[in-house]
Design a protein around this motif. Structure first.
Motif, PDB file in Angstrom:
ATOM      1  N   UNK A  48       0.593  -1.215   0.247  1.00 19.94           N
ATOM      2  CA  UNK A  48      -0.419   0.057   0.123  1.00 19.94           C
ATOM      3  C   UNK A  48       0.949   1.290  -0.219  1.00 19.94           C
ATOM      4  N   UNK A  85       2.066   2.359  -3.548  1.00 18.06           N
ATOM      5  CA  UNK A  85       1.131   2.755  -4.307  1.00 18.06           C
ATOM      6  C   UNK A  85       1.137   4.017  -3.940  1.00 18.06           C
ATOM      7  N   UNK A  86       1.027   4.210  -2.669  1.00 15.25           N
ATOM      8  CA  UNK A  86       0.794   5.621  -2.176  1.00 15.25           C
ATOM      9  C   UNK A  86       2.067   6.728  -2.716  1.00 15.25           C
ATOM     10  N   UNK A  90       3.854   5.811  -5.296  1.00 12.33           N
ATOM     11  CA  UNK A  90       3.849   5.348  -7.218  1.00 12.33           C
ATOM     12  C   UNK A  90       2.264   6.713  -7.605  1.00 12.33           C
ATOM     13  N   UNK A 143       4.674  13.680 -12.802  1.00 13.72           N
ATOM     14  CA  UNK A 143       3.745  13.936 -12.136  1.00 13.72           C
ATOM     15  C   UNK A 143       3.212  13.784 -11.296  1.00 13.72           C
ATOM     16  N   UNK A 164      -8.226  -6.221   2.278  1.00  7.31           N
ATOM     17  CA  UNK A 164      -7.005  -5.252   2.717  1.00  7.31           C
ATOM     18  C   UNK A 164      -8.380  -5.387   4.190  1.00  7.31           C
ATOM     19  N   UNK A 168      -8.991   5.712   1.134  1.00  2.00           N
ATOM     20  CA  UNK A 168      -7.960   4.654   0.437  1.00  2.00           C
ATOM     21  C   UNK A 168      -8.234   3.767  -0.873  1.00  2.00           C
ATOM     22  N   UNK A 197      -6.734   4.505  -4.403  1.00  2.00           N
ATOM     23  CA  UNK A 197      -6.859   3.207  -5.808  1.00  2.00           C
ATOM     24  C   UNK A 197      -7.111   3.242  -6.572  1.00  2.00           C
ATOM     25  N   UNK A 204      -4.857   1.868  -9.956  1.00  2.83           N
ATOM     26  CA  UNK A 204      -4.701  -0.019  -9.619  1.00  2.83           C
ATOM     27  C   UNK A 204      -5.543  -0.544  -8.900  1.00  2.83           C
TER      28      UNK A 204
END
Lengths: 343, 343
Positions: free
Chosen positions: A120, A123-124, A126, B1, B105, B120, B124, B129
């Motif tokens: 996680x 992911x945060x 990236x 980005x 999760x 969250x 995502x 994601x």
């Protein structure tokens, strides 16, 4: 924007770096074959505190401080903390976060929590929702026994396939620069339950979840065992590792010695520790202090760590429920071209 | 980005839609002033199951089914589940996830867990994601009392400022199309602890965390109360709401009637329920079944919901610890131009 997942696997476009790591373990882990690898060891499981729970908290705080020092960072550099542990309501992780002026999200994946946090957190970063993430996790033999099983004073005898909860804590700092390794993928797992009810055999309960996540990971990325130098599980122990190996052989996946387990590596004396170590700390301390150094030293290049969690509670055991399990994985590899190593 | 966060606040570039919601509540909540708003109500807190814990699980499963039906989706459309509850080791959320063939999760933010999952989950999806996320949360009066305080059979008397745990479950499906509202921002909070030790006054313990997160949110986005039609807290209750109001007035932030609390709205009889409702389910059912319909009907346009969590356990109370708290917030608003409403 391109979709960054396939099946259950996230692919990071700009893989977050593992900038640094801090590990702390207790007396049993110190005596084991990996004892010299850890940053800090305590002879006393209370770490000089009044209670085991406060001792566990001290270990996490120490591991955070070690990770920050190695990275030459302070908590003001951290954008978000992801933490968890095995105690009811995550009291270790919560009380540690109280000391920092940083946003905090509590996670619970039982012994898969460290890998869940790494996935996680990656992911945060990236996804550009954070530049720097601190993830930490802990487990503790005495606090876990009291909560999940029986107070130690009862002297209950356990079967030889039971595992021994690892006393320790690990912290990881993820960011955009620094370190020598990065996280390229995460595969989040499904909850599996094959009806196993023996709370002393968590390795057996968790092995099917580990198999499912690994097979899914290979499928999602069109990869196989040949793409990894090491396939590491969190805390299946020796018994669970054997079951996982068998489940994979049934699917014509032969891992042989490529398949290793952090808990089994940590606590090897079968007479004392049964099937080996378990707990969030097993993967939290072994990956950072044993495996990542091997990647940095070029002994190995790319690994997958599959954190495994048994999602039971003492209440569900009393109510006759079987043990649901989950397994999450991340891929860690050496940053091509290399980066300065402060990890 | 482009960086998608400032301070503690995430800004979603393509705000994820709240496609649908399902709510289930128990007998007390049904009798309250909002009783008619919920999708499904049970007269029996065990929901026909053998134990309260299995009843709580049934409520979550029902809420998931309702949300899926409304969106005309099945679990195979869900990429990831984010779930949590108040019971030790999140047994409700874990055992519900066992029934689905979807990655899962577990999250723990005590009563802030639903808002944590929405924030969250939105990250995502916005980060590519996942295309579709299911978030669910529950709490239950009987299971919580037994775990945190005393078995009901003891008939313990509580002070009038104590809250009453809401029995209920809420599920949200987030995605890229559908629904009439979306999540534009999330602000994740820090763990605060001002030394309050009275476990019967969780509103008082949590109010400082709610104040801190709201003030930080305003600062990060250069916004103020005038930018919101409603500023909603999860479960501060009437006592905690008053304390939060005072803390904000000290900072020259006057919310007046714009400040409302889900728990206080749900259970209004002060003689029976004290300060009002508490628990993850308070915000989980009120936001989806009471507030979002008001946004859809154009009574209001943009709200912020601040989920508040008291991060104690029965063990930390016995060990004399004070109560750390956390508050996470998300901004929900009507999708400009409108989308088809199946929520």
């Amino acid at each position: 924007m391109a979709q960054k997942f396939n099946g259950q696997t996230l692919t990071f476009q700009n893989p977050p770096h593992i900038i640094s790591h801090g590990s702390v373990v207790g007396p049993e882990e110190k005596k084991g074959p990996l004892g010299k690898n850890f940053d800090l060891t305590y002879e006393d499981a209370k770490c000089g505190e009044k209670t085991w729970e406060k001792g566990e908290k001290k270990m996490v705080s120490d591991s955070v401080n070690l990770a920050l020092q190695k990275a030459n960072l302070t908590t003001s550099d951290i954008d978000i903390i992801l933490g968890g542990d095995l105690l009811n309501q995550l009291i270790t992780a919560n009380f540690v976060a109280r000391d920092y002026d940083v946003p905090y999200l509590g996670l619970y994946g039982a012994c898969s929590t460290m890998v869940q946090a790494l996935g996680l957190g990656a992911a945060l970063i990236d996804g550009s929702y954070a530049d720097c993430v601190l993830g930490y996790c802990s487990s503790h033999y005495q606090t876990a026994e009291r909560q999940y099983r029986n107070p130690l004073e009862y002297g209950v005898q356990y079967p030889p396939y039971k595992q021994w909860t690892v006393t320790g804590a690990g912290s990881y700092i993820l960011g955009r620069v620094g370190g020598s390794t990065w996280i390229t993928h995460a595969t989040f797992g499904k909850v599996m339950d094959l009806g196993q009810k023996d709370a002393n055999d968590m390795g057996g309960a968790m092995a099917p979840a580990a198999a499912d996540t690994l097979i899914q990971h290979f499928k999602d990325l069109n990869r196989g065992p040949q793409d990894y130098d090491l396939i590491l599980t969190g805390d299946l122990g020796r018994t669970g590792r054997k079951i996982l190996d068998s489940l994979l052989v049934e699917k014509n996946i032969n891992l042989g010695e490529k398949l290793q387990d952090c808990g089994a590596m940590l606590l090897t004396d079968e007479k004392k520790y049964g099937s080996g170590g378990s707990g969030c700390a097993a993967s939290a301390v072994v990956v950072g202090s044993v495996i990542i150094p091997k990647i940095i030293n070029a002994d190995i290049n790319r690994i997958i760590i599959i954190g495994t969690g048994a999602l039971l509670s003492s209440l569900t055991v009393k109510q006759g429920e079987s043990i649901p399990s989950v397994a999450h994985a991340v891929v860690i590899e050496k940053i091509p071209g290399g980066e300065n190593n402060n990890g």
